[in-house]
Design a protein around this motif. Structure first.
Motif, mmCIF file in Angstrom:
data_model
loop_
_atom_site.group_PDB
_atom_site.id
_atom_site.type_symbol
_atom_site.label_atom_id
_atom_site.label_comp_id
_atom_site.label_asym_id
_atom_site.label_seq_id
_atom_site.Cartn_x
_atom_site.Cartn_y
_atom_site.Cartn_z
ATOM 1 N N PRO A 292 1.265 -1.297 0.582
ATOM 2 C CA PRO A 292 0.158 0.118 0.344
ATOM 3 C C PRO A 292 1.269 1.534 0.055
ATOM 4 C CG PRO A 292 -1.215 -1.867 1.329
ATOM 5 C CD PRO A 292 0.462 -2.212 1.688
ATOM 6 N N THR A 293 2.081 1.307 0.408
ATOM 7 C CA THR A 293 2.677 2.892 1.028
ATOM 8 C C THR A 293 3.401 2.331 -0.900
ATOM 9 O OG1 THR A 293 4.358 1.239 2.792
ATOM 10 C CG2 THR A 293 2.830 2.863 3.570
ATOM 11 N N VAL A 294 3.836 1.352 -0.803
ATOM 12 C CA VAL A 294 4.792 1.474 -2.190
ATOM 13 C C VAL A 294 4.152 2.469 -2.933
ATOM 14 C CG1 VAL A 294 6.297 0.399 -4.124
ATOM 15 C CG2 VAL A 294 6.331 0.064 -1.355
ATOM 16 N N THR A 295 2.776 1.006 -3.823
ATOM 17 C CA THR A 295 1.480 1.959 -4.361
ATOM 18 C C THR A 295 1.855 3.612 -4.327
ATOM 19 O OG1 THR A 295 0.412 -0.463 -4.632
ATOM 20 C CG2 THR A 295 -0.939 1.773 -5.866
ATOM 21 N N ALA A 296 1.678 3.610 -2.997
ATOM 22 C CA ALA A 296 1.335 5.851 -2.883
ATOM 23 C C ALA A 296 2.173 6.144 -3.921
ATOM 24 C CB ALA A 296 1.110 5.966 -1.192
ATOM 25 N N GLY A 301 4.526 9.847 -7.569
ATOM 26 C CA GLY A 301 5.378 10.009 -9.049
ATOM 27 C C GLY A 301 4.487 9.946 -10.233
ATOM 28 N N ALA A 302 3.642 9.459 -10.201
ATOM 29 C CA ALA A 302 2.877 9.560 -11.257
ATOM 30 C C ALA A 302 2.228 10.890 -11.786
ATOM 31 C CB ALA A 302 1.893 8.451 -11.679
ATOM 32 N N ILE A 303 1.617 11.282 -10.210
ATOM 33 C CA ILE A 303 1.177 13.104 -10.009
ATOM 34 C C ILE A 303 2.127 13.735 -10.878
ATOM 35 C CG2 ILE A 303 -0.360 14.906 -8.665
ATOM 36 C CD1 ILE A 303 -1.432 11.709 -7.476
ATOM 37 N N PHE A 304 3.327 14.037 -9.752
ATOM 38 C CA PHE A 304 4.489 15.099 -10.119
ATOM 39 C C PHE A 304 4.851 14.896 -11.936
ATOM 40 C CE2 PHE A 304 9.281 15.631 -10.210
ATOM 41 C CZ PHE A 304 8.520 16.836 -9.121
ATOM 42 N N ALA A 305 4.984 13.639 -12.311
ATOM 43 C CA ALA A 305 5.080 13.441 -13.704
ATOM 44 C C ALA A 305 3.878 14.629 -14.722
ATOM 45 C CB ALA A 305 4.851 12.069 -14.185
ATOM 46 N N ALA A 306 2.588 14.093 -13.970
ATOM 47 C CA ALA A 306 0.934 14.519 -15.379
ATOM 48 C C ALA A 306 1.661 16.400 -15.176
ATOM 49 C CB ALA A 306 0.073 13.863 -14.382
ATOM 50 N N ASN A 307 1.568 16.513 -13.601
ATOM 51 C CA ASN A 307 1.769 18.357 -13.665
ATOM 52 C C ASN A 307 3.242 18.756 -14.298
ATOM 53 O OD1 ASN A 307 0.182 19.743 -11.597
ATOM 54 N ND2 ASN A 307 0.273 17.521 -11.432
ATOM 55 N N ILE A 308 4.118 18.162 -14.467
ATOM 56 C CA ILE A 308 5.256 18.455 -15.225
ATOM 57 C C ILE A 308 5.014 18.556 -16.502
ATOM 58 C CG2 ILE A 308 7.285 18.662 -15.681
ATOM 59 C CD1 ILE A 308 8.283 17.048 -12.810
ATOM 60 N N TYR A 309 4.430 17.383 -16.890
ATOM 61 C CA TYR A 309 4.486 17.632 -19.063
ATOM 62 C C TYR A 309 3.217 18.371 -19.130
ATOM 63 C CZ TYR A 309 8.628 15.399 -18.571
ATOM 64 O OH TYR A 309 10.220 14.674 -18.813
ATOM 65 N N GLU A 310 2.195 18.520 -18.090
ATOM 66 C CA GLU A 310 0.965 19.106 -18.680
ATOM 67 C C GLU A 310 1.598 20.455 -18.811
ATOM 68 O OE1 GLU A 310 -3.334 18.134 -17.646
ATOM 69 O OE2 GLU A 310 -2.483 19.661 -16.760
ATOM 70 N N LYS A 311 2.194 21.226 -18.217
ATOM 71 C CA LYS A 311 2.955 22.154 -17.817
ATOM 72 C C LYS A 311 3.666 23.001 -18.929
ATOM 73 C CE LYS A 311 2.209 25.486 -15.001
ATOM 74 N NZ LYS A 311 1.368 25.893 -15.099
ATOM 75 N N LEU A 312 4.194 21.402 -19.019
ATOM 76 C CA LEU A 312 5.100 22.323 -20.708
ATOM 77 C C LEU A 312 4.498 21.618 -21.916
ATOM 78 C CD1 LEU A 312 8.276 20.445 -19.617
ATOM 79 C CD2 LEU A 312 8.130 22.628 -19.743
ATOM 80 N N GLY A 313 3.449 21.511 -21.904
ATOM 81 C CA GLY A 313 2.334 21.695 -23.274
ATOM 82 C C GLY A 313 2.254 20.255 -23.450
ATOM 83 N N TYR A 314 2.205 19.413 -22.774
ATOM 84 C CA TYR A 314 2.469 17.425 -23.780
ATOM 85 C C TYR A 314 1.172 17.353 -23.123
ATOM 86 C CZ TYR A 314 7.429 18.033 -24.740
ATOM 87 O OH TYR A 314 8.625 18.187 -25.235
ATOM 88 N N GLU A 384 8.485 -0.626 -9.693
ATOM 89 C CA GLU A 384 10.124 0.318 -9.865
ATOM 90 C C GLU A 384 10.338 1.346 -10.174
ATOM 91 O OE1 GLU A 384 13.889 -1.993 -8.653
ATOM 92 O OE2 GLU A 384 12.314 -3.668 -8.430
ATOM 93 N N LEU A 385 10.268 2.021 -10.202
ATOM 94 C CA LEU A 385 10.868 3.390 -11.453
ATOM 95 C C LEU A 385 11.035 2.898 -12.551
ATOM 96 C CD1 LEU A 385 9.697 6.657 -11.477
ATOM 97 C CD2 LEU A 385 12.091 6.719 -11.147
ATOM 98 N N GLY A 402 7.518 3.252 -8.811
ATOM 99 C CA GLY A 402 8.814 3.754 -7.798
ATOM 100 C C GLY A 402 8.109 4.047 -6.175
ATOM 101 N N LEU A 403 9.818 3.156 -5.634
ATOM 102 C CA LEU A 403 9.477 2.348 -4.875
ATOM 103 C C LEU A 403 9.167 3.437 -3.772
ATOM 104 C CD1 LEU A 403 11.873 -0.844 -4.811
ATOM 105 C CD2 LEU A 403 9.816 -0.760 -5.681
ATOM 106 N N THR A 404 10.263 4.905 -4.160
ATOM 107 C CA THR A 404 9.700 5.859 -3.218
ATOM 108 C C THR A 404 9.870 6.917 -3.643
ATOM 109 O OG1 THR A 404 12.366 6.494 -3.004
ATOM 110 C CG2 THR A 404 11.678 4.126 -0.937
ATOM 111 N N PHE A 405 9.057 7.708 -2.491
ATOM 112 C CA PHE A 405 8.536 9.060 -3.828
ATOM 113 C C PHE A 405 9.937 9.535 -3.833
ATOM 114 C CE2 PHE A 405 7.734 13.592 -4.242
ATOM 115 C CZ PHE A 405 7.662 13.602 -5.371
ATOM 116 N N PRO A 406 11.182 10.283 -3.092
ATOM 117 C CA PRO A 406 12.741 11.160 -3.188
ATOM 118 C C PRO A 406 13.117 10.221 -4.581
ATOM 119 C CG PRO A 406 11.840 10.638 -1.146
ATOM 120 C CD PRO A 406 10.617 9.393 -1.315
#
Length: 435
Positions: A292-296, A301-314, A384-385, A402-406
């Motif tokens: 459960p915590t690994v999935t979190a 990580g997926a949400i972070f990626a979406a926000n980055i690349y949406e902001k860049l116009g993809y 894993e990432l 991503g086993l850990t968010f960092p």
């Protein structure tokens, strides 16, 4: 004392990329808090499933040879049955991957003359040869099992009329792929899966409804078997293995369905009674406990990626604000250079094999060259990432894990750094004016 900026600089992240990432991260904190709440709920659910099954130290030891009287294996299967609220479960290291688990569930519960229906469009690429959409030795088609599919409507909704028309006398099983596979469509929520199953059962109650649960476990507080699925199928080197399971898959569901799968996996007359656990049970139990915590972490990580690349116009699916129902993030670049550069960044951020460069190649089971990036402790582990994608239009990459968010955070910054270094993203794009 060395600061965070210094260590990122030592990992090849420049100040523009780091500053951009930190601004994006500030927008995600509220979403992350909700993910942590779900993780806490699911963590307690796993603990209860283990306690109810009376997991003991003896369960962690395992067996060899035939595997008769393997208390750890049998108890683990009871844990999975408890967790998914099903009559039975099959959880084995002899199931080599998610595709194998799905093939096992299909081939054991379908007979010559039966028909398989997919009401959610084309299945994941490797299932095409299992079914016989693309000819392959041993496919369902070779055994006289037919296949029909009903595509989703352009807006992603179910084609209710088409599904009703497709269900016939020979329709024995429905396969529902929860995640998107290599299609930039929306992942199905458990609630939507429940609506679909209810509709199908209202037409033909005895249809077996199987859900490909890969990448979706523990993302929500309920699973497809809580809303009527007869079977859920998945891989232990994805969400439920928590990054520790070195191999394996599971099938949980109605007792008859699971028994059929067990007899197909081993042999008629032997079924679940054989199959040694070979010393992997402790990683199966502990991986499930951590899942459960690994999935979190992977979700963040997926949400972070979406926000980055949406902001860049993809184009990103899901988008930066949508609710999540699996750990996969699709990003469409529109050209192969973007896909390859992104994957180079993922590989460069890995703890294992960070020094190699991923390249597209003709992988078995796919109809186009595929690039895969992952420096994983378990080969092919997509909790894993990792990132991959077919080198064909619309040139989308699919990242997950991503086993850990960092680590997931660093991976996303490294993809952005790679694209900046390759000239695909400009420094001027990394200035956010509206924060």
């Amino acid at each position: 004392m060395t600061g965070l900026k210094d260590i990122y600089r030592g990992l090849s992240i420049d100040e523009d990329v780091l500053a951009f990432g930190e601004q994006i991260l500030a927008q995600c904190k509220e979403r992350f808090a909700k993910i942590d709440e779900t993780a806490e709920y699911n963590q307690l659910k796993v603990v209860k499933a283990m306690q109810d099954a009376k997991v003991s130290e003896a369960c962690l030891l395992g067996t060899t040879g035939y595997g008769y009287n393997d208390i750890g294996r049998d108890t683990l299967e009871q844990v999975y049955a408890n967790l998914f609220h099903t009559e039975d479960a099959l959880v084995r290291p002899q199931i080599t991957c998610g595709t194998h688990a799905l093939a096992l569930a299909l081939m054991s519960n379908l007979r010559p003359g039966d028909e398989l229906l997919s009401p959610v469009g084309k299945p994941y690429d490797t299932l095409e040869e299992v079914i016989g959409i693309r000819p392959s030795k041993g496919s369902l088609r070779e055994y006289g099992i037919s296949y029909r599919q009903v595509d989703l409507l352009p807006d992603g909704e179910f084609d209710w009329d088409g599904i009703k028309a497709a269900i016939g006398e020979k329709t024995k099983m429905v396969t529902i792929q929860r995640s998107k596979g290599y299609e930039p469509r929306k992942t199905l929520s458990v609630e939507r899966i429940g609506e679909l199953i209810s509709f199908i059962k209202s037409i033909k109650p005895d249809i077996i409804c199987m859900v490909d649960n890969c990448y979706g476990e523990f993302v929500q507080r309920i699973e497809p078997t809580d809303v009527g699925a007869d079977m859920v199928v998945g891989s232990l080197i994805k969400n439920p293995g928590g990054g520790l399971a070195p191999i394996g898959g599971y099938i949980a569901g109605k007792k008859e369905c699971v028994e059929n799968a067990a007899y197909r996996l081993t042999s008629p007359g032997l079924g679940k009674e054989v199959g040694a656990s070979l010393g992997v049970l402790s990683s199966f139990y502990e991986g499930l406990f951590l899942a459960p915590t690994v999935t979190a972490s992977a979700l963040k990580g997926a949400i972070f990626a979406a926000n980055i690349y949406e902001k860049l116009g993809y184009q990103v699916v899901p988008n930066a604000s949508e609710e999540r129902f699996d750990i996969i993030q699709a990003i469409t670049f529109g050209n192969p250079e973007g896909v390859i550069s992104f994957c180079k960044g993922i590989q460069a951020s890995a703890p294992v094999d960070s020094f190699v460069t991923p390249e597209p190649w003709d992988m078995p089971g796919y109809d186009a060259p595929v690039i895969m990036a992952a420096g994983a402790f378990v080969s092919g582990s997509s909790i894993e990432l990792s990132a991959d994608g077919p080198i064909k239009p619309p040139y989308a990459v699919y990242m997950q894990g991503g086993l850990t968010f960092p680590h997931a955070k660093y991976g996303m910054l490294r993809t952005l750094q790679s694209m900046k270094d390759d000239g695909i993203v400009k420094s001027s794009q990394l200035i956010i004016k509206d924060i």
